[in-house]
Design an enzyme around this catalytic site. Structure first.
Site, PDB file in Angstrom:
ATOM      1  N   GLU A 132       0.841  -1.204   0.000  1.00 43.80           N
ATOM      2  CA  GLU A 132       0.000   0.000   0.000  1.00 43.80           C
ATOM      3  C   GLU A 132       0.878   1.256   0.000  1.00 43.80           C
ATOM      4  OE1 GLU A 132      -3.148  -0.483  -0.838  1.00 43.80           O
ATOM      5  OE2 GLU A 132      -4.219  -0.094   1.034  1.00 43.80           O
ATOM      6  N   THR A 185      -5.809   7.193  -4.251  1.00 42.52           N
ATOM      7  CA  THR A 185      -5.449   7.458  -2.852  1.00 42.52           C
ATOM      8  C   THR A 185      -4.294   8.448  -2.745  1.00 42.52           C
ATOM      9  OG1 THR A 185      -6.235   5.267  -2.243  1.00 42.52           O
ATOM     10  CG2 THR A 185      -4.764   6.334  -0.687  1.00 42.52           C
TER      11      THR A 185
HETATM   12  N1  HSE Z   1      -6.883   5.711   5.347  1.00 35.73           N
HETATM   13  C1  HSE Z   1      -6.571   5.786   3.961  1.00 35.73           C
HETATM   14  C2  HSE Z   1      -6.864   7.175   3.457  1.00 35.73           C
HETATM   15  C3  HSE Z   1      -7.380   4.781   3.206  1.00 35.73           C
HETATM   16  O1  HSE Z   1      -7.920   7.717   3.819  1.00 35.73           O
HETATM   17  O2  HSE Z   1      -6.055   7.738   2.728  1.00 35.73           O
HETATM   18  C4  HSE Z   1      -7.152   4.771   1.730  1.00 35.73           C
HETATM   19  O3  HSE Z   1      -8.177   4.027   1.085  1.00 35.73           O
END
Ligand code: HSE
Length: 310
Positions: A132, A185
């Site tokens: 990620e 993201t």
């Molecule tokens: N917590 C992360 C964000 C999740 O909000 O960037 C990404 O899907």
């Protein structure tokens, strides 16, 4: 050496859930990815990607989240072989319901199975979180943790890593609405503030703590009241067309609460399955997007299990 294929299901997840930025996550029953893996002589490769948004997903193992996560597992496990992966995406990339997270978690889960499961769940989650980070530029495990463990997950700390899992209330229904817009993201993380005020901190601690209490006691009304975000969703709202109208439509059609899923653009609504109709909530959100000239896919679903062999 080329082994037998193992086939798994890796679920979509919704993260943040109000006040739990990078901390809270919930596994969903649908949509999900199907992935297959087998041992190969060396290296990690992706021989097939099909399904939603497959055309935009790189096969190069250095930039494919499933392959990066699988390679990390092989490295930690000291495996003397590689892994070949096949991926069928049910979760569109850049949707805010953990598409790259499902690929990463599924890749790590498969690789660990192929190695004979030497790594703990927490280690598998960290291998997936590494992928990620490579893909989004931020180390976060709030999608990959529920994708591996199922249920509602809470990350107390990243260093050292500590995660807890709660079984969510059985009558907690979830409507996922995915408008026809992609928000990646990495872009969505660029717009969040670097610092927060004490006032917002107090607001988040109160709501986050109460959401955990409500999940544990099965108090759906309290869940609805505690999914609140004073910092991240407001900063990201401009990236998602019609977000506020979609949320208002969902709550006026029976949702307990409606909020931005992860980094967006999915709009997530919680509702009480015993008393309300998820289809009506889904239809109300689709109508908002139709009026705005946009398509929107919906899933009327619930809380789900983690990765599993099928
Ligand atoms: N917590 C992360 C964000 C999740 O909000 O960037 C990404 O899907």
């Amino acid at each position: 050496m080329t082994g037998e294929w193992i086939r798994i299901r890796a679920p979509a997840t919704t993260s943040n859930i109000g006040a739990g930025f990078d901390i809270f996550g919930l596994a969903l029953d649908s949509p999900f990815d199907i992935m297959e893996g087998r041992a190969s002589p060396s290296g990690t490769s992706v021989s097939e990607i099909r399904g939603r948004g497959a055309e935009g997903i790189p096969r190069d193992p250095a930039s494919n989240s499933a392959a990066i996560a699988a390679a990390e597992v092989l490295k930690r496990a000291g495996a003397g072989f590689g892994v070949e992966l096949r991926i069928e995406k049910g979760i569109r990339p850049c949707s805010g319901i953990g598409s790259s997270g499902a690929s990463a978690a599924g890749g790590a889960y498969l690789a660990n199975l192929l190695c004979g499961s030497p790594l703990s769940d927490a280690e598998v989650i960290l291998c997936a979180a590494h992928a990620e980070e490579v893909m989004s530029g931020g180390f976060h495990a709030d999608n990959v943790a529920p994708c591996i463990l199922g249920g509602f997950t809470i990350i107390r700390s990243y260093e050292p890593f500590e995660v807890s899992r709660i079984e969510p209330p059985a009558n907690l229904g979830v409507v996922v609405a995915m408008p026809d817009v992609m928000v990646c993201t990495a872009d969505s993380r660029r717009v969040i503030p670097k610092e927060v005020s004490v006032r917002d901190l107090v607001f988040h601690v109160g709501n986050a703590s109460t959401l955990v209490y409500a999940m544990m006691t099965g108090d759906l009304a309290k869940i609805g009241r505690s999914v609140k975000d004073a910092v991240f969703e407001p900063a990201r709202a401009s990236l998602v067309p019609h977000l506020r109208e979609a949320e208002a439509a969902a709550t006026s059609h029976g949702a307990l609460v409606s909020f931005l899923g992860g980094s967006g653009p999915c709009v997530i609504s919680f509702y009480d399955r015993d008393t309300h109709c998820g289809d009506r909530i889904a239809e109300s959100v689709r109508e908002v997007y139709a009026r705005g000239g946009m398509g929107c896919d919906t899933w009327v679903t619930g809380c789900g299990r983690g990765c599993e062999v099928i």
